[in-house]
Design an enzyme around this catalytic site. Structure first.
Site, short mmCIF file in Angstrom:
data_model
loop_
_atom_site.label_atom_id
_atom_site.label_comp_id
_atom_site.label_asym_id
_atom_site.label_seq_id
_atom_site.Cartn_x
_atom_site.Cartn_y
_atom_site.Cartn_z
N SER A 142 9.49 -5.49 0.24
CA SER A 142 9.88 -4.25 0.19
C SER A 142 11.11 -3.81 1.41
O SER A 142 10.56 -4.26 2.52
CB SER A 142 8.71 -3.42 -0.01
OG SER A 142 9.19 -1.86 -0.19
N TYR A 155 0.80 -0.11 2.60
CA TYR A 155 1.57 -0.74 1.67
C TYR A 155 2.66 -1.57 2.53
O TYR A 155 2.84 -2.86 2.29
CB TYR A 155 2.23 0.06 0.77
CG TYR A 155 3.32 -0.34 -0.23
CD1 TYR A 155 2.82 -1.33 -1.04
CD2 TYR A 155 4.53 -0.15 0.09
CE1 TYR A 155 3.84 -1.94 -2.13
CE2 TYR A 155 5.57 -0.83 -1.04
CZ TYR A 155 5.19 -1.77 -1.99
OH TYR A 155 5.98 -2.20 -2.90
P1 NDP Z 1 4.85 -2.78 -11.77
O1 NDP Z 1 3.91 -1.87 -11.63
O2 NDP Z 1 5.67 -2.50 -13.01
O3 NDP Z 1 4.43 -4.29 -11.87
C1 NDP Z 1 3.57 -4.76 -10.98
C2 NDP Z 1 2.90 -6.13 -11.73
O4 NDP Z 1 1.81 -6.53 -10.63
C3 NDP Z 1 2.19 -5.90 -12.88
O5 NDP Z 1 2.70 -6.64 -13.73
C4 NDP Z 1 0.82 -5.92 -12.75
O6 NDP Z 1 0.26 -6.53 -13.68
C5 NDP Z 1 0.90 -6.90 -11.48
N1 NDP Z 1 -0.49 -6.64 -10.78
C6 NDP Z 1 -1.02 -5.81 -10.25
N2 NDP Z 1 -2.44 -6.10 -9.81
C7 NDP Z 1 -2.35 -7.38 -10.24
C8 NDP Z 1 -3.64 -8.25 -9.86
N3 NDP Z 1 -4.69 -8.11 -9.25
N4 NDP Z 1 -3.36 -9.51 -10.44
C9 NDP Z 1 -2.21 -9.99 -11.11
N5 NDP Z 1 -1.32 -9.09 -11.35
C10 NDP Z 1 -1.47 -7.87 -10.83
O7 NDP Z 1 5.95 -2.60 -10.62
P2 NDP Z 1 7.30 -3.36 -9.97
O8 NDP Z 1 7.59 -4.19 -10.74
O9 NDP Z 1 7.97 -2.52 -9.28
O10 NDP Z 1 6.65 -4.21 -8.85
C11 NDP Z 1 6.65 -5.69 -8.63
C12 NDP Z 1 6.53 -5.93 -7.25
O11 NDP Z 1 7.70 -5.45 -6.53
C13 NDP Z 1 5.44 -5.48 -6.53
O12 NDP Z 1 5.12 -6.35 -5.58
C14 NDP Z 1 5.84 -4.23 -5.73
O13 NDP Z 1 5.15 -3.84 -4.50
C15 NDP Z 1 7.47 -4.73 -5.36
N6 NDP Z 1 8.40 -3.62 -4.81
C16 NDP Z 1 8.53 -2.55 -6.07
C17 NDP Z 1 9.40 -1.67 -5.51
C18 NDP Z 1 9.93 -0.58 -6.75
O14 NDP Z 1 10.63 0.55 -6.19
N7 NDP Z 1 9.38 -0.60 -7.75
C19 NDP Z 1 10.06 -1.61 -4.42
C20 NDP Z 1 9.86 -2.53 -3.56
C21 NDP Z 1 9.04 -3.58 -3.98
P3 NDP Z 1 -0.91 -6.19 -14.51
O15 NDP Z 1 -1.55 -4.94 -14.30
O16 NDP Z 1 -1.00 -6.45 -15.88
O17 NDP Z 1 -2.07 -7.26 -13.83
#
Ligand code: NDP
Length: 246
Positions: A142, A155
């Site tokens: 990030s 975070y």
């Molecule tokens: P979302 O919340 O849409 O996606 C997060 C994903 O992580 C979901 O598919 C969720 O699936 C999964 N997840 C969460 N906990 C678990 C777990 N214990 N085991 C398996 N899967 C898990 O957010 P984003 O798409 O934005 O996030 C994706 C990545 O990008 C993250 O690492 C986030 O930190 C990073 N990011 C996002 C930014 C943004 O502005 N959106 C900026 C910078 C980085 P489920 O709940 O079904 O398990």
């Protein structure tokens, strides 16, 4: 081997946001995708939709805080498609709040998913990559790890720990077997901030995301760009953010 077509790519956090967009983009370009997350209803629907469009996709229940689940994800890729070319360790949560609020459970949850979850992925994939003689680790870190801002300390700390681990692994792996890529997205319109515990912080970041955020497809294209390079070319760090992000 260059390009995306024909590669076998496992993606954690594929049930929404960036992971889902990456699955669609990579499958559209000819990769077989193996999708992991906890919301299997969404994963199954995504895999079905990719297959309906002529792509190859498998879905399985993965909680990245459990080491065995990452072993299963990697094993499924090898069983079903014969190998694993890329692991996109993307699952993450953002429980943003001031450190002084002492939300220790949220700190633990972020460390478990964002840091331990990626390390579990490395532990599962690396032996397979070594056996195959090649492999690629892509992580979603990030911009909040690059610019320190209030409310995002833990975070950002988890994201920077992942960045550090990947860079060390890169330096330890100069035999040509492993490629490592850290993608640093800025504000991206996904569900990520809907899970922020603190209501004030949640409202604030939701506002920022809807005003400034770029589409997750933009990050998906960056992931595809890293993957499509020839084996002797490594995209190490990629930052991708809204043009208007400060
Ligand atoms: P979302 O919340 O849409 O996606 C997060 C994903 O992580 C979901 O598919 C969720 O699936 C999964 N997840 C969460 N906990 C678990 C777990 N214990 N085991 C398996 N899967 C898990 O957010 P984003 O798409 O934005 O996030 C994706 C990545 O990008 C993250 O690492 C986030 O930190 C990073 N990011 C996002 C930014 C943004 O502005 N959106 C900026 C910078 C980085 P489920 O709940 O079904 O398990």
């Amino acid at each position: 081997m260059s390009g995306v077509d024909g590669k076998i790519v496992a993606i954690t956090g594929a049930s929404s946001g960036i992971g889902e967009a990456a699955a669609r983009e990579l499958a559209r370009r000819g990769a077989a995708v193996v999708l992991g997350a906890r919301r299997t209803d969404r994963l199954d629907a995504l895999a079905e939709s990719i297959r309906a469009d002529g792509g190859r996709a498998e879905a399985l229940d993965v909680d990245v805080t459990r080491r065995d689940d990452l072993d299963r994800l990697v094993a499924r890729s090898v069983e079903r498609f014969g190998r694993l070319d890329v692991l996109v360790a993307n699952a993450g949560i953002a429980r943003i709040a001031p450190v002084g609020d002492l939300d220790v459970d949220d700190w633990d949850a972020m460390i478990d998913v964002n840091l331990r979850g990626v390390l579990h992925g490395i532990a599962a994939a690396l032996p397979v990559f070594r056996e195959q003689g090649r492999g690629h680790l892509v992580t979603t870190v990030s911009t909040s790890g690059l610019k320190i801002v209030p409310g995002q300390a833990v975070y950002a700390g988890t994201k920077n720990a992942v960045r550090t681990a990947l860079e060390a692994l890169r330096q330890e792996s100069t035999d040509g077997v492993l490629r490592t890529t850290s993608i640093s997205p800025g504000f991206v319109r996904t569900e990520l901030v809907d899970h922020v515990t603190d209501p004030e912080q949640r409202a604030q970041v939701q506002r920022t995301m809807s005003e400034l955020g770029i589409a997750p497809e933009a990050v998906a294209r960056a992931i595809a760009f890293a993957i499509e390079q020839p084996d002797d070319v490594e995209i190490g760090d990629l930052t991708i953010r809204p043009t208007t992000q400060g």
